[in-house]
Each structure stands twice: as structure tokens, then as C-alpha cells.
Motif scaffolding. Structure first.
Motif, mmCIF file in Angstrom:
data_model
loop_
_atom_site.group_PDB
_atom_site.id
_atom_site.type_symbol
_atom_site.label_atom_id
_atom_site.label_comp_id
_atom_site.label_asym_id
_atom_site.label_seq_id
_atom_site.Cartn_x
_atom_site.Cartn_y
_atom_site.Cartn_z
ATOM 1 N N ASP A 315 -12.267 -25.164 -16.850
ATOM 2 C CA ASP A 315 -12.721 -26.540 -17.055
ATOM 3 C C ASP A 315 -12.788 -26.880 -18.533
ATOM 4 O OD1 ASP A 315 -13.234 -27.278 -14.309
ATOM 5 O OD2 ASP A 315 -14.949 -25.915 -14.378
ATOM 6 N N ALA A 316 -12.557 -28.162 -18.848
ATOM 7 C CA ALA A 316 -12.707 -28.614 -20.226
ATOM 8 C C ALA A 316 -14.143 -28.400 -20.680
ATOM 9 C CB ALA A 316 -12.324 -30.085 -20.350
ATOM 10 N N LEU A 317 -14.327 -27.987 -21.920
ATOM 11 C CA LEU A 317 -15.657 -27.705 -22.441
ATOM 12 C C LEU A 317 -16.493 -28.974 -22.506
ATOM 13 C CD1 LEU A 317 -17.769 -25.878 -23.746
ATOM 14 C CD2 LEU A 317 -16.557 -26.136 -25.928
ATOM 15 N N PHE A 318 -15.932 -30.054 -23.043
ATOM 16 C CA PHE A 318 -16.658 -31.314 -23.182
ATOM 17 C C PHE A 318 -15.952 -32.385 -22.362
ATOM 18 C CE2 PHE A 318 -17.302 -29.163 -27.409
ATOM 19 C CZ PHE A 318 -18.629 -28.822 -27.192
ATOM 20 N N GLN A 319 -16.396 -32.572 -21.117
ATOM 21 C CA GLN A 319 -15.793 -33.567 -20.238
ATOM 22 C C GLN A 319 -16.582 -34.866 -20.378
ATOM 23 O OE1 GLN A 319 -14.415 -32.393 -16.381
ATOM 24 N NE2 GLN A 319 -14.734 -30.227 -16.797
ATOM 25 N N THR A 320 -16.129 -35.718 -21.270
ATOM 26 C CA THR A 320 -16.899 -36.893 -21.646
ATOM 27 C C THR A 320 -15.972 -38.050 -21.980
ATOM 28 O OG1 THR A 320 -18.522 -37.733 -23.251
ATOM 29 C CG2 THR A 320 -16.949 -36.095 -24.037
ATOM 30 N N HIS A 321 -16.538 -39.272 -21.996
ATOM 31 C CA HIS A 321 -15.743 -40.460 -22.285
ATOM 32 C C HIS A 321 -16.256 -41.270 -23.462
ATOM 33 C CE1 HIS A 321 -13.059 -40.038 -18.955
ATOM 34 N NE2 HIS A 321 -13.993 -40.164 -18.043
ATOM 35 N N GLU A 322 -17.416 -40.927 -24.013
ATOM 36 C CA GLU A 322 -17.937 -41.737 -25.124
ATOM 37 C C GLU A 322 -18.647 -40.855 -26.139
ATOM 38 O OE1 GLU A 322 -21.297 -42.713 -25.666
ATOM 39 O OE2 GLU A 322 -22.209 -41.711 -23.948
ATOM 40 N N ASN A 323 -18.743 -41.371 -27.359
ATOM 41 C CA ASN A 323 -19.118 -40.547 -28.506
ATOM 42 C C ASN A 323 -20.528 -39.976 -28.444
ATOM 43 O OD1 ASN A 323 -16.643 -40.772 -29.793
ATOM 44 N ND2 ASN A 323 -17.224 -42.621 -30.907
ATOM 45 N N LEU A 324 -21.521 -40.784 -28.074
ATOM 46 C CA LEU A 324 -22.895 -40.290 -28.070
ATOM 47 C C LEU A 324 -23.050 -39.146 -27.075
ATOM 48 C CD1 LEU A 324 -25.802 -40.415 -29.036
ATOM 49 C CD2 LEU A 324 -26.235 -42.221 -27.342
ATOM 50 N N GLU A 325 -22.523 -39.328 -25.890
ATOM 51 C CA GLU A 325 -22.569 -38.266 -24.886
ATOM 52 C C GLU A 325 -21.844 -37.026 -25.387
ATOM 53 O OE1 GLU A 325 -21.889 -38.550 -20.233
ATOM 54 O OE2 GLU A 325 -19.982 -38.267 -21.285
ATOM 55 N N HIS A 326 -20.715 -37.224 -26.053
ATOM 56 C CA HIS A 326 -19.935 -36.108 -26.592
ATOM 57 C C HIS A 326 -20.755 -35.312 -27.603
ATOM 58 C CE1 HIS A 326 -15.634 -34.855 -28.054
ATOM 59 N NE2 HIS A 326 -16.385 -33.818 -27.731
ATOM 60 N N LEU A 327 -21.402 -36.020 -28.530
ATOM 61 C CA LEU A 327 -22.246 -35.345 -29.526
ATOM 62 C C LEU A 327 -23.417 -34.631 -28.869
ATOM 63 C CD1 LEU A 327 -22.216 -38.131 -32.270
ATOM 64 C CD2 LEU A 327 -21.058 -35.913 -32.394
ATOM 65 N N VAL A 374 -24.910 -33.780 -19.406
ATOM 66 C CA VAL A 374 -25.277 -33.027 -20.604
ATOM 67 C C VAL A 374 -26.210 -31.879 -20.255
ATOM 68 C CG1 VAL A 374 -26.458 -33.143 -22.833
ATOM 69 C CG2 VAL A 374 -24.921 -34.995 -22.138
ATOM 70 N N TRP A 375 -27.235 -32.162 -19.452
ATOM 71 C CA TRP A 375 -28.253 -31.147 -19.147
ATOM 72 C C TRP A 375 -27.702 -29.952 -18.373
ATOM 73 C CZ3 TRP A 375 -32.234 -35.377 -17.472
ATOM 74 C CH2 TRP A 375 -32.872 -35.884 -18.624
ATOM 75 N N LYS A 376 -26.646 -30.170 -17.588
ATOM 76 C CA LYS A 376 -26.118 -29.060 -16.779
ATOM 77 C C LYS A 376 -25.301 -28.063 -17.615
ATOM 78 C CE LYS A 376 -21.703 -31.081 -15.283
ATOM 79 N NZ LYS A 376 -20.917 -31.549 -14.120
ATOM 80 N N LEU A 377 -24.963 -28.427 -18.852
ATOM 81 C CA LEU A 377 -24.156 -27.531 -19.678
ATOM 82 C C LEU A 377 -24.984 -26.352 -20.190
ATOM 83 C CD1 LEU A 377 -22.085 -30.070 -21.833
ATOM 84 C CD2 LEU A 377 -21.203 -28.544 -20.064
ATOM 85 N N PRO A 378 -24.452 -25.132 -20.103
ATOM 86 C CA PRO A 378 -25.155 -23.966 -20.654
ATOM 87 C C PRO A 378 -24.849 -23.792 -22.134
ATOM 88 C CG PRO A 378 -23.184 -23.238 -19.528
ATOM 89 C CD PRO A 378 -23.226 -24.744 -19.382
ATOM 90 N N ARG A 379 -25.596 -22.947 -22.794
ATOM 91 C CA ARG A 379 -25.274 -22.571 -24.169
ATOM 92 C C ARG A 379 -23.939 -21.837 -24.180
ATOM 93 N NH1 ARG A 379 -27.964 -24.611 -28.459
ATOM 94 N NH2 ARG A 379 -27.900 -22.613 -29.580
ATOM 95 N N LEU A 380 -23.290 -21.821 -25.336
ATOM 96 C CA LEU A 380 -21.963 -21.227 -25.437
ATOM 97 C C LEU A 380 -21.951 -19.778 -24.966
ATOM 98 C CD1 LEU A 380 -18.997 -21.489 -26.407
ATOM 99 C CD2 LEU A 380 -19.779 -20.675 -28.648
ATOM 100 N N GLN A 381 -22.950 -18.997 -25.391
ATOM 101 C CA GLN A 381 -22.983 -17.579 -25.008
ATOM 102 C C GLN A 381 -23.058 -17.427 -23.490
ATOM 103 O OE1 GLN A 381 -24.790 -19.147 -27.276
ATOM 104 N NE2 GLN A 381 -25.452 -17.802 -28.954
ATOM 105 N N ASN A 382 -23.911 -18.220 -22.852
ATOM 106 C CA ASN A 382 -24.063 -18.130 -21.404
ATOM 107 C C ASN A 382 -22.802 -18.591 -20.682
ATOM 108 O OD1 ASN A 382 -26.689 -17.223 -21.745
ATOM 109 N ND2 ASN A 382 -27.574 -19.268 -21.640
#
Length: 433
Positions: A315-327, A374-382
Motif C-alpha cells: 500500500d502507498a505510505l501516504f494515501q491522501t488528497h490534500e496537503n494538511l492531511e498529508h502533513l 491519519v489516526w490508523k497509521l502506525p509509526r514507521l518502525q511498527n
């Protein structure tokens, strides 16, 4: 009057994603052509063993289509795309076999080169001034790459180009599907770590090659990385063996060859050109681009980091459509943005921060769905540990170097190639690194 300006090059031997995401690939399903021009041969069909039969060149016949010469003149469609029929000629030399893909730039057609008796891919650019100009810049880049890529292993090889009925046509070697298409057709199941490592090594070698030539790709993504061969094998997918065996989901496909090449140099820039406008496809866009801080070679390295995560996870790491959500996704996965980058953000990016101090999140979220994404994303290590069974520590360390917020601190391509993720196994085998 038709014009043909031809430049010959030496011939060498040879959805889980957001719906708005563009799919610019060379391996998309073909539209059904009109009945009267259907060829009586196999054309781009998939077979169970992953092979495609040879084209019977001597037996091709299209009723009402001359064996050579030009097709009737037709006006372009409303968007400036070239209008054609399967079996017609694109100049007397090239016969159109199928449509392979379409994008903002125009179309990619699979053609038979009657002189060299080989199948090629021809990018037919829209007859609109800005796209014609962009295509001439791409030809300039392709010529520079071809001049220095002697063995032709890093980037797609240009054969020639010509101007046909106000369409710039660029002739390329025919390659296999993109890594994105391979993932998609494989139900977004990730590649094995060792295969992802080999893809990453080749990608970094291609990027290092471009950077040495003072070129910045600016649009690295799985869609622009093509397998050299279309052949694949089916192997057991042990993650699914204990689940339902419906639809053969306990098997997944793997490419027979790991050889890849980089394509699409329409957005490539030279070091001396303007670097202030927005570049890169959303999912692979570096933070300095979003914040309007200007960009350079490191923007390619951020994209490489995102691609490596995608190859290992599916899966794409950042699946987003707008800048604030992306950041916000970046901060969720990688930690807070550096204060010195926030302070320097341009006027268009100031709205993403509260009093210029911290990201306006979740207060500025556009919806609860965005907040959940955003909240469902884990830290990079995890995230890496969830998908990588070995070499996880080395991969995490490499990604932390590629995904550093500050572009000045980000790994360079040749530094990344010397990372233990790529060299540790070679040292064990006694190879020099």
C-alpha cells in the motif's frame, strides 16, 4: 501536409488506492476496437503462465486497411488526442497493434516496427502547444540519458522520434508492466523483502545516474518503474494458506525477472532550472514541496523512501488528497515537523499551522474520515515490522535516512546504495561493496 522529422538512435539487442489517483501506466486493459478492424491475432492478452504468444507478422491482415502508407486524415478529439484504428499505420514504418495506456500527455500505442521487425511502444503526445513543448524537453532528456547509459540498463531506451500530423511521437523499447500494475493485479500483496531490496537497489542506481548528470526526475512512483519482462510465476502465499482457498488466494504472482527500468521523463528538470513550482505525484511528494521551500535532488530521495515502503507493504505510505492531511500523516508516521521548516513555509502553506508553531491538526481536519485515515497509521518502525520478516532493522534505518524532513539531511542516492540494507548480504557472500 504531413511532416515527419525522424531522429534515429543506435539499435541495441534487446481499488485500494484513492479514486482520484492518476493511473499513468503502459499496461492498462485495452478498449474493444470496432469490429471491422479487429485483428485475427492475439493482442496483449494475458495467459495463465504469464507469457504472450508471438505475433504472426506474416499473417496479419486488416480488411480495408492498406498494408503500407498513411490512414485517412481525421480530426483530433476535443482534448487533442490522436484518433486511430487498430491495424492502421503510424507513418509507413509503424503499424498500430493496440492501445497500451492513456494519460494527461496523450496515449501510448503498441506498434510493430516493420523495419526492425520488433514490437515498440510509441508515446503519441496531444496536439496542444504546452504538451508538444514538454515532449521536446523530454526528448532532450532522453537523448542525454541515452548518450551516457551505454548498456541501456537504467532507463527506458528511446529508439527515435518524429512529428506526425501535429503529434510528437516518441518511440521506445517495449517493456513489461509497471510495479504499480503488478501490485494491483496481485491484489496489492507485497513483494518479498529480497525482491523489494533488488528493486530498490536498481531504482537508486538509476536515480544516482540521473543525479550525476544534473537531472532531477521529480515524479518517481511505482507507475513509472517498469519491469523489463512481462513473465511471471505463481508461488504459494503462506500468509493466506491458513485462510479460505477461494479464488486461489493462497497463490500470488512474482515476476520471473527482477530487472526494471525507469520511465516518464516528461517532468524531469535540469539542475539550473526553476525549482519553486509543485512537483511529484501527491503520494510521493516531499515536505519541502508542500511547504513551498523550493526543492532539489532530495525530493527524488523522499519518493524513493515512499516507494520502498509500498513495495514491502503493498500500500502507498501516504494515501491522501490534500496537503494538511498529508502533513498530518507525515507527523503520525515520522514525528513532528522541524520548527525551522515551519517558520520558513511560504504564504500558501501558512494556513496549515496554528500561530506558525504547530500543525493545525486535528482542528483543521475536513472530516472525521480524514481524521481516522491519519489516526490508523502506525509509526514507521511498527509499519515495517508488520510486513518485513527479516532485514527489518536495516530497512527501518534506511527509511529513516530517506524520509528525513530536512532535505539537507536526507540520504543521497549513492549514500543509500552503501547502506547495510543493500550491502550486508553481499558482504556475507564475500562480494566487494
Amino acid at each position: 501536409m504531413e511532416t515527419q522529422r525522424i531522429m534515429e538512435f543506435p539499435h541495441r539487442n534487446m481499488d485500494k488506492r484513492p479514486k482520484k489517483r492518476p493511473r499513468l501506466t503502459w499496461d492498462m486493459p485495452q478498449p474493444v476496437p470496432p469490429t471491422k478492424v479487429l485483428p485475427t491475432i492475439y493482442c496483449g492478452q494475458e495467459f495463465a503462465n504469464g507469457t504472450v504468444p508471438n505475433y504472426a507478422y506474416s499473417s496479419i491482415y486488416y480488411k480495408g486497411v492498406p498494408s503500407n502508407g498513411s490512414p485517412p486524415w481525421r480530426p483530433d478529439d476535443k482534448d487533442g488526442h490522436f484518433v486511430f484504428a487498430i491495424g492502421e499505420n503510424l507513418t509507413p514504418r509503424y503499424r498500430i497493434m493496440s492501445k497500451m495506456g492513456e494519460g494527461t500527455f496523450g496515449q501510448v500505442l503498441e506498434c510493430l516496427d516493420s523495419e526492425r521487425k520488433e514490437i515498440v511502444a510509441i508515446k503519441v503526445v496531444r496536439s496542444i502547444h504546452k504538451y508538444r513543448e514538454a515532449s521536446m524537453i523530454e526528448i532532450d532528456v532522453l537523448q542525454k540519458l541515452a548518450k551516457h547509459d551505454i548498456d541501456g540498463t537504467r532507463c527506458v531506451q528511446i529508439r527515435n522520434w518524429f512529428d506526425y500530423r501535429n503529434h510528437i511521437c516518441i518511440v521506445f523499447e517495449k517493456l513489461g508492466p509497471s510495479l504499480y500494475d503488478f501490485l494491483r493485479k496481485n491484489s496489492y500483496r507485497s513483494f518479498p523483502t529480497d525482491l523489494a531490496r533488488e528493486f530498490g537497489r536498481q531504482l537508486l542506481e538509476s536515480v544516482a545516474f540521473m543525479h550525476d548528470l544534473r537531472l532531477i526526475h521529480t515524479d518517481l512512483k511505482p507507475e513509472n518503474i517498469l519491469l523489463v519482462s512481462s513473465e511471471y510465476i505463481k508461488v504459494p502465499d503462506y500468509k493466506f494458506l491458513s485462510r479460505s482457498m477461494k479464488d486461489g488466494s493462497y497463490f500470488k504472482n512474482l515476476p520471473k525477472s527482477s530487472a526494471i527500468k525507469l520511465i516518464d521523463f516528461g517532468s524531469t528538470t535540469f539542475e539550473h532550472q526553476d525549482h519553486t513550482y509543485v512537483v511529484s505525484t501527491r503520494h510521493y511528494r516531499a515536505p519541502e514541496v508542500i511547504l513551498g521551500l523550493g526543492w532539489n535532488y532530495p525530493c527524488d530521495m523522499w519518493s524513493v523512501g515512499c516507494i520502498l515502503v509500498e513495495l514491502c507493504s503493498g500500500d502507498a505510505l501516504f494515501q491522501t488528497h490534500e496537503n494538511l492531511e498529508h502533513l498530518a500523516m507525515m507527523e503520525r508516521v515520522l514525528g513532528p515537523l522541524p520548527q525551522h521548516m515551519i517558520i520558513r513555509a511560504d504564504r500558501r502553506a501558512e494556513k496549515y499551522f496554528r500561530r506558525g508553531a504547530r500543525l493545525d491538526w486535528p482542528e483543521g481536519a475536513t472530516s472525521k474520515e480524514s481524521m481516522r485515515a491519519v489516526w490508523k497509521l502506525p509509526r514507521l518502525q511498527n509499519l515495517v515490522m508488520q510486513h518485513v520478516d527479516h532485514s527489518a532493522g536495516d530497512l527501518i534505518d534506511l527509511l529513516q535516512g530517506l524520509l528525513r524532513y530536512d532535505p539537507a539531511e536526507r540520504l543521497k542516492a549513492r549514500e543509500a546504495l552503501r547502506h547495510p540494507f543493500f550491502t550486508r548480504d553481499l558482504r556475507r557472500c564475500g562480494y566487494p561493496v
